[in-house]
Scaffold this motif. Sequence first.
Motif, PDB file in Angstrom:
ATOM      1  N   MET A   1       0.823  -1.202   0.000  1.00 50.70           N
ATOM      2  CA  MET A   1       0.000   0.000   0.000  1.00 50.70           C
ATOM      3  C   MET A   1       0.866   1.264   0.000  1.00 50.70           C
ATOM      4  SD  MET A   1      -2.927   1.155  -0.161  1.00 50.70           S
ATOM      5  CE  MET A   1      -4.181   2.228   0.342  1.00 50.70           C
ATOM      6  N   ARG A   2       1.960   1.213   0.780  1.00 47.32           N
ATOM      7  CA  ARG A   2       2.839   2.381   0.848  1.00 47.32           C
ATOM      8  C   ARG A   2       3.403   2.721  -0.535  1.00 47.32           C
ATOM      9  NH1 ARG A   2       5.710   5.646   4.189  1.00 47.32           N
ATOM     10  NH2 ARG A   2       7.845   6.126   3.592  1.00 47.32           N
ATOM     11  N   ALA A   3       3.782   1.704  -1.280  1.00 50.04           N
ATOM     12  CA  ALA A   3       4.330   1.939  -2.617  1.00 50.04           C
ATOM     13  C   ALA A   3       3.308   2.638  -3.510  1.00 50.04           C
ATOM     14  CB  ALA A   3       4.779   0.630  -3.244  1.00 50.04           C
ATOM     15  N   LEU A   4       2.057   2.264  -3.384  1.00 48.90           N
ATOM     16  CA  LEU A   4       0.993   2.901  -4.163  1.00 48.90           C
ATOM     17  C   LEU A   4       0.826   4.363  -3.756  1.00 48.90           C
ATOM     18  CD1 LEU A   4      -1.177   2.451  -6.294  1.00 48.90           C
ATOM     19  CD2 LEU A   4      -2.716   1.752  -4.465  1.00 48.90           C
ATOM     20  N   LEU A   5       0.881   4.624  -2.451  1.00 48.08           N
ATOM     21  CA  LEU A   5       0.769   6.004  -1.963  1.00 48.08           C
ATOM     22  C   LEU A   5       1.950   6.851  -2.428  1.00 48.08           C
ATOM     23  CD1 LEU A   5      -0.540   5.324   1.645  1.00 48.08           C
ATOM     24  CD2 LEU A   5      -1.839   6.254  -0.287  1.00 48.08           C
ATOM     25  N   LEU A   6       3.138   6.269  -2.408  1.00 53.87           N
ATOM     26  CA  LEU A   6       4.309   6.989  -2.909  1.00 53.87           C
ATOM     27  C   LEU A   6       4.183   7.272  -4.403  1.00 53.87           C
ATOM     28  CD1 LEU A   6       7.237   5.254  -1.021  1.00 53.87           C
ATOM     29  CD2 LEU A   6       6.615   7.670  -0.928  1.00 53.87           C
ATOM     30  N   ALA A   7       3.741   6.293  -5.153  1.00 52.58           N
ATOM     31  CA  ALA A   7       3.560   6.483  -6.588  1.00 52.58           C
ATOM     32  C   ALA A   7       2.549   7.591  -6.862  1.00 52.58           C
ATOM     33  CB  ALA A   7       3.127   5.182  -7.245  1.00 52.58           C
ATOM     34  N   GLY A   8       1.476   7.613  -6.092  1.00 48.53           N
ATOM     35  CA  GLY A   8       0.479   8.667  -6.244  1.00 48.53           C
ATOM     36  C   GLY A   8       1.056  10.038  -5.958  1.00 48.53           C
ATOM     37  N   GLY A   9       1.874  10.139  -4.919  1.00 44.46           N
ATOM     38  CA  GLY A   9       2.512  11.407  -4.587  1.00 44.46           C
ATOM     39  C   GLY A   9       3.448  11.883  -5.680  1.00 44.46           C
ATOM     40  N   TRP A  10       4.237  10.968  -6.226  1.00 48.08           N
ATOM     41  CA  TRP A  10       5.153  11.345  -7.297  1.00 48.08           C
ATOM     42  C   TRP A  10       4.398  11.689  -8.581  1.00 48.08           C
ATOM     43  CZ3 TRP A  10       9.613  13.241  -6.490  1.00 48.08           C
ATOM     44  CH2 TRP A  10      10.331  12.883  -5.350  1.00 48.08           C
ATOM     45  N   LEU A  11       3.299  11.010  -8.834  1.00 48.70           N
ATOM     46  CA  LEU A  11       2.474  11.352  -9.992  1.00 48.70           C
ATOM     47  C   LEU A  11       1.908  12.767  -9.839  1.00 48.70           C
ATOM     48  CD1 LEU A  11       1.256  10.368 -12.651  1.00 48.70           C
ATOM     49  CD2 LEU A  11      -0.660   9.460 -11.342  1.00 48.70           C
ATOM     50  N   TYR A  12       1.509  13.103  -8.620  1.00 50.16           N
ATOM     51  CA  TYR A  12       1.022  14.454  -8.341  1.00 50.16           C
ATOM     52  C   TYR A  12       2.130  15.485  -8.567  1.00 50.16           C
ATOM     53  CZ  TYR A  12      -1.070  18.343  -5.799  1.00 50.16           C
ATOM     54  OH  TYR A  12      -1.560  19.569  -5.450  1.00 50.16           O
ATOM     55  N   ALA A  13       3.356  15.166  -8.150  1.00 50.80           N
ATOM     56  CA  ALA A  13       4.490  16.072  -8.377  1.00 50.80           C
ATOM     57  C   ALA A  13       4.720  16.280  -9.872  1.00 50.80           C
ATOM     58  CB  ALA A  13       5.747  15.529  -7.701  1.00 50.80           C
ATOM     59  N   VAL A  14       4.621  15.216 -10.651  1.00 51.71           N
ATOM     60  CA  VAL A  14       4.770  15.323 -12.102  1.00 51.71           C
ATOM     61  C   VAL A  14       3.653  16.194 -12.681  1.00 51.71           C
ATOM     62  CG1 VAL A  14       4.678  14.005 -14.271  1.00 51.71           C
ATOM     63  CG2 VAL A  14       6.084  13.202 -12.366  1.00 51.71           C
ATOM     64  N   ALA A  15       2.451  16.062 -12.158  1.00 47.25           N
ATOM     65  CA  ALA A  15       1.336  16.889 -12.632  1.00 47.25           C
ATOM     66  C   ALA A  15       1.613  18.368 -12.357  1.00 47.25           C
ATOM     67  CB  ALA A  15       0.027  16.450 -11.967  1.00 47.25           C
ATOM     68  N   ILE A  16       2.187  18.676 -11.200  1.00 46.45           N
ATOM     69  CA  ILE A  16       2.534  20.066 -10.889  1.00 46.45           C
ATOM     70  C   ILE A  16       3.555  20.583 -11.900  1.00 46.45           C
ATOM     71  CG2 ILE A  16       3.756  21.536  -9.227  1.00 46.45           C
ATOM     72  CD1 ILE A  16       2.348  19.957  -7.000  1.00 46.45           C
ATOM     73  N   ILE A  17       4.540  19.768 -12.224  1.00 45.01           N
ATOM     74  CA  ILE A  17       5.552  20.181 -13.204  1.00 45.01           C
ATOM     75  C   ILE A  17       4.892  20.445 -14.555  1.00 45.01           C
ATOM     76  CG2 ILE A  17       7.578  19.409 -14.501  1.00 45.01           C
ATOM     77  CD1 ILE A  17       8.348  17.819 -11.878  1.00 45.01           C
ATOM     78  N   TRP A  18       4.052  19.535 -14.990  1.00 46.67           N
ATOM     79  CA  TRP A  18       3.384  19.711 -16.277  1.00 46.67           C
ATOM     80  C   TRP A  18       2.514  20.966 -16.273  1.00 46.67           C
ATOM     81  CZ3 TRP A  18      -1.687  19.868 -17.993  1.00 46.67           C
ATOM     82  CH2 TRP A  18      -1.831  19.874 -19.380  1.00 46.67           C
ATOM     83  N   LEU A  19       1.715  21.150 -15.222  1.00 43.55           N
ATOM     84  CA  LEU A  19       0.845  22.326 -15.151  1.00 43.55           C
ATOM     85  C   LEU A  19       1.648  23.622 -15.105  1.00 43.55           C
ATOM     86  CD1 LEU A  19      -1.844  20.964 -12.688  1.00 43.55           C
ATOM     87  CD2 LEU A  19      -2.226  21.640 -15.076  1.00 43.55           C
ATOM     88  N   SER A  20       2.838  23.552 -14.535  1.00 40.97           N
ATOM     89  CA  SER A  20       3.684  24.743 -14.448  1.00 40.97           C
ATOM     90  C   SER A  20       4.316  25.111 -15.783  1.00 40.97           C
ATOM     91  CB  SER A  20       4.795  24.529 -13.418  1.00 40.97           C
ATOM     92  OG  SER A  20       4.251  24.371 -12.134  1.00 40.97           O
ATOM     93  N   LEU A  21       4.442  24.162 -16.676  1.00 40.29           N
ATOM     94  CA  LEU A  21       5.142  24.416 -17.935  1.00 40.29           C
ATOM     95  C   LEU A  21       4.259  24.374 -19.175  1.00 40.29           C
ATOM     96  CD1 LEU A  21       8.449  22.492 -17.175  1.00 40.29           C
ATOM     97  CD2 LEU A  21       8.017  24.959 -17.039  1.00 40.29           C
ATOM     98  N   THR A  22       3.016  23.935 -19.032  1.00 37.60           N
ATOM     99  CA  THR A  22       2.124  23.888 -20.179  1.00 37.60           C
ATOM    100  C   THR A  22       1.796  25.314 -20.649  1.00 37.60           C
ATOM    101  OG1 THR A  22       0.058  22.994 -21.045  1.00 37.60           O
ATOM    102  CG2 THR A  22      -0.001  23.775 -18.797  1.00 37.60           C
ATOM    103  N   PRO A  23       1.626  25.510 -21.948  1.00 38.39           N
ATOM    104  CA  PRO A  23       1.309  26.856 -22.432  1.00 38.39           C
ATOM    105  C   PRO A  23      -0.088  27.342 -22.020  1.00 38.39           C
ATOM    106  CG  PRO A  23       1.834  25.381 -24.273  1.00 38.39           C
ATOM    107  CD  PRO A  23       1.879  24.568 -23.024  1.00 38.39           C
TER     108      PRO A  23
END
Length: 112
Positions: A1-23
């Motif tokens: 379960m912890r691995a899934l929660l970590l993956a979700g957190g990192w996916l959220y971090a990637v979403a922040i990066i994408w939202l920060s750089l999208t035109p």
Amino acid sequence: MRALLLAGGWLYAVAIIWLSLTPSPPQVDIESGDKLGHFLAYGLLMFWFGLLYRSWNARIAYAAGWIALGVGLEFAQRATGYRSFELADMAADALGVLLGWGAAAAALRGRA
């Protein structure tokens, strides 16, 4: 379960990066909605990882990392030519990280 929660957190971090750089990021139609978005995004990010990592050293590392991410993304936005660089966004990111840290600490208070 912890691995899934970590993956979700990192996916959220990637979403922040994408939202920060999208035109064409989503617009929040309230006054200072952009700053509120930064504050909440980084607050949730730190809260999430603050719940997953309870040691002081890990939280310091994540807090510093998320703040550095926010600063770095502002410089990256300036380099894109279609996004703007704003010191206030960096401040909102950092305040969000601090809020997320405090909220995670409060949520875990009294738990082993």
